[in-house]
Design a protein around this motif. Structure first.
Motif, mmCIF file in Angstrom:
data_model
loop_
_atom_site.group_PDB
_atom_site.id
_atom_site.type_symbol
_atom_site.label_atom_id
_atom_site.label_comp_id
_atom_site.label_asym_id
_atom_site.label_seq_id
_atom_site.Cartn_x
_atom_site.Cartn_y
_atom_site.Cartn_z
ATOM 1 N N GLU A 1 0.823 -1.197 0.000
ATOM 2 C CA GLU A 1 0.000 0.000 0.000
ATOM 3 C C GLU A 1 0.861 1.253 0.000
ATOM 4 N N GLU A 2 0.486 2.150 -0.876
ATOM 5 C CA GLU A 2 1.198 3.420 -0.922
ATOM 6 C C GLU A 2 0.524 4.400 0.014
ATOM 7 N N ALA A 3 1.320 5.116 0.732
ATOM 8 C CA ALA A 3 0.789 6.117 1.645
ATOM 9 C C ALA A 3 0.430 7.375 0.869
ATOM 10 N N ASN A 4 -0.645 7.999 1.290
ATOM 11 C CA ASN A 4 -1.101 9.240 0.674
ATOM 12 C C ASN A 4 -1.647 10.113 1.791
ATOM 13 N N ASN A 5 -1.031 11.247 2.035
ATOM 14 C CA ASN A 5 -1.451 12.112 3.127
ATOM 15 C C ASN A 5 -2.493 13.141 2.703
ATOM 16 N N ASP A 6 -2.946 13.077 1.452
ATOM 17 C CA ASP A 6 -4.020 13.931 0.952
ATOM 18 C C ASP A 6 -5.072 13.000 0.342
ATOM 19 N N VAL A 7 -6.088 12.694 1.123
ATOM 20 C CA VAL A 7 -7.035 11.637 0.778
ATOM 21 C C VAL A 7 -8.434 12.211 0.568
ATOM 22 N N VAL A 8 -9.119 11.668 -0.446
ATOM 23 C CA VAL A 8 -10.533 11.998 -0.666
ATOM 24 C C VAL A 8 -11.332 10.718 -0.450
ATOM 25 N N VAL A 9 -12.262 10.783 0.496
ATOM 26 C CA VAL A 9 -13.122 9.647 0.817
ATOM 27 C C VAL A 9 -14.537 10.015 0.392
ATOM 28 N N GLU A 10 -15.172 9.120 -0.361
ATOM 29 C CA GLU A 10 -16.551 9.348 -0.780
ATOM 30 C C GLU A 10 -17.495 8.505 0.059
ATOM 31 N N ALA A 11 -18.641 9.098 0.394
ATOM 32 C CA ALA A 11 -19.700 8.402 1.125
ATOM 33 C C ALA A 11 -20.968 8.462 0.278
ATOM 34 N N THR A 12 -21.775 7.397 0.330
ATOM 35 C CA THR A 12 -22.955 7.296 -0.531
ATOM 36 C C THR A 12 -24.251 7.219 0.271
ATOM 37 N N ASP A 13 -25.362 7.343 -0.447
ATOM 38 C CA ASP A 13 -26.678 7.144 0.163
ATOM 39 C C ASP A 13 -26.903 5.682 0.536
ATOM 40 N N MET B 1 -24.938 4.000 2.390
ATOM 41 C CA MET B 1 -24.124 3.819 3.602
ATOM 42 C C MET B 1 -22.807 3.095 3.305
ATOM 43 N N ARG B 2 -22.045 3.638 2.402
ATOM 44 C CA ARG B 2 -20.752 3.052 2.043
ATOM 45 C C ARG B 2 -19.694 4.144 1.910
ATOM 46 N N PHE B 3 -18.491 3.830 2.392
ATOM 47 C CA PHE B 3 -17.311 4.613 2.048
ATOM 48 C C PHE B 3 -16.699 3.942 0.830
ATOM 49 N N ASN B 4 -15.998 4.684 0.002
ATOM 50 C CA ASN B 4 -15.376 4.088 -1.179
ATOM 51 C C ASN B 4 -14.040 3.424 -0.852
ATOM 52 N N MET B 5 -13.633 3.445 0.386
ATOM 53 C CA MET B 5 -12.389 2.768 0.782
ATOM 54 C C MET B 5 -12.514 2.218 2.190
ATOM 55 N N LYS B 6 -11.795 1.117 2.397
ATOM 56 C CA LYS B 6 -11.790 0.455 3.708
ATOM 57 C C LYS B 6 -10.484 0.721 4.459
ATOM 58 N N ARG B 7 -9.486 1.237 3.746
ATOM 59 C CA ARG B 7 -8.193 1.532 4.363
ATOM 60 C C ARG B 7 -7.689 2.876 3.867
ATOM 61 N N ILE B 8 -7.207 3.659 4.804
ATOM 62 C CA ILE B 8 -6.536 4.919 4.501
ATOM 63 C C ILE B 8 -5.129 4.759 5.046
ATOM 64 N N VAL B 9 -4.139 4.878 4.179
ATOM 65 C CA VAL B 9 -2.750 4.701 4.594
ATOM 66 C C VAL B 9 -2.015 6.024 4.413
ATOM 67 N N VAL B 10 -1.372 6.488 5.501
ATOM 68 C CA VAL B 10 -0.650 7.767 5.475
ATOM 69 C C VAL B 10 0.751 7.580 6.039
ATOM 70 N N ASN B 11 1.599 8.541 5.765
ATOM 71 C CA ASN B 11 2.940 8.563 6.342
ATOM 72 C C ASN B 11 2.898 9.286 7.683
ATOM 73 N N GLY B 12 3.590 8.722 8.655
ATOM 74 C CA GLY B 12 3.668 9.356 9.965
ATOM 75 C C GLY B 12 4.556 10.587 9.931
ATOM 76 N N MET C 1 -20.143 1.365 7.664
ATOM 77 C CA MET C 1 -19.224 2.422 7.220
ATOM 78 C C MET C 1 -18.039 2.515 8.172
ATOM 79 N N LYS C 2 -17.067 1.639 7.940
ATOM 80 C CA LYS C 2 -15.902 1.606 8.820
ATOM 81 C C LYS C 2 -14.691 1.111 8.043
ATOM 82 N N GLY C 3 -13.529 1.345 8.624
ATOM 83 C CA GLY C 3 -12.290 0.892 7.995
ATOM 84 C C GLY C 3 -11.119 1.116 8.925
ATOM 85 N N LYS C 4 -9.931 0.989 8.360
ATOM 86 C CA LYS C 4 -8.694 1.159 9.126
ATOM 87 C C LYS C 4 -7.927 2.367 8.593
#
Length: 172
Positions: free
Chosen positions: A46-58, A60-71, A165-168
């Motif tokens: 997984e590539e880290a991305n510290n500028d993330v766009v998450v979409e939510a729908t009617d 009840m879904r996020f378009n991603m289950k994991r958000i990976v960022v650099n510390g 609607m959850k993830g890591k």
């Protein structure tokens, strides 16, 4: 009569010889063996991305289950509600909990916090970051410093949404 027997004999021999089938030998040819590579752990790919766009729908879904960022860096998360339903019917937010906070326990408290967009005032110390609650067609952005390396839960705190609607949130 001798001719008939002779003809029948020739026909019988011909038929019997035509009916013979040869057995074909089948040899299995082994394909050349390729070097088998061990799968790389999902976290490493997984590539880290510290500028993330998450979409939510009617739905009840996020378009991603994991958000990976650099510390050790700023994180920017934009939440877009790509549905059409209003905030009071199908509102969404994104809440990142601190390590050790149980999502189910937090979500139960959030259910009773309608006046504060389902963020319990007495539980803000259990949160890394959160967005405001938005309705269809809206978006909101938060910026914060990445917490220490590890995995954190994220979810929507609108009543009952956390079950789906959850993830890591992963900090490398």
């Amino acid at each position: 009569m001798k001719k008939i027997v002779l003809v029948l004999g020739v026909v019988a021999i011909t038929v019997m010889s035509c009916g013979e089938t040869k057995k074909e030998e089948t040899k299995q040819v082994e394909a050349p063996k390729e070097e088998v590579k061990k799968p790389v752990a999902e976290e490493e790919k997984e590539e880290a991305n510290n500028d993330v766009v998450v979409e939510a729908t009617d739905n009840m879904r996020f378009n991603m289950k994991r958000i990976v960022v650099n510390g050790g860096q700023k994180v920017k998360i934009t939440l877009k509600h790509v549905g059409k339903m209003s905030k009071d019917l199908m509102g969404h937010n994104l809440v990142i909990l601190k390590k050790g906070v149980k999502m189910n326990d937090f979500a139960q408290k959030a259910n009773a916090a309608k006046d504060s967009d389902y963020i319990p005032a007495d539980s803000k110390n259990e949160i890394v970051a959160y967005t405001k609650m938005i309705g269809g067609g809206e978006e909101t952005t938060i910026e914060f410093d990445a917490p220490e390396a590890g995995e954190y839960d994220f979810f929507c705190s609108f009543p009952s949404h956390y079950a789906i609607m959850k993830g890591k949130f992963v900090v490398k």
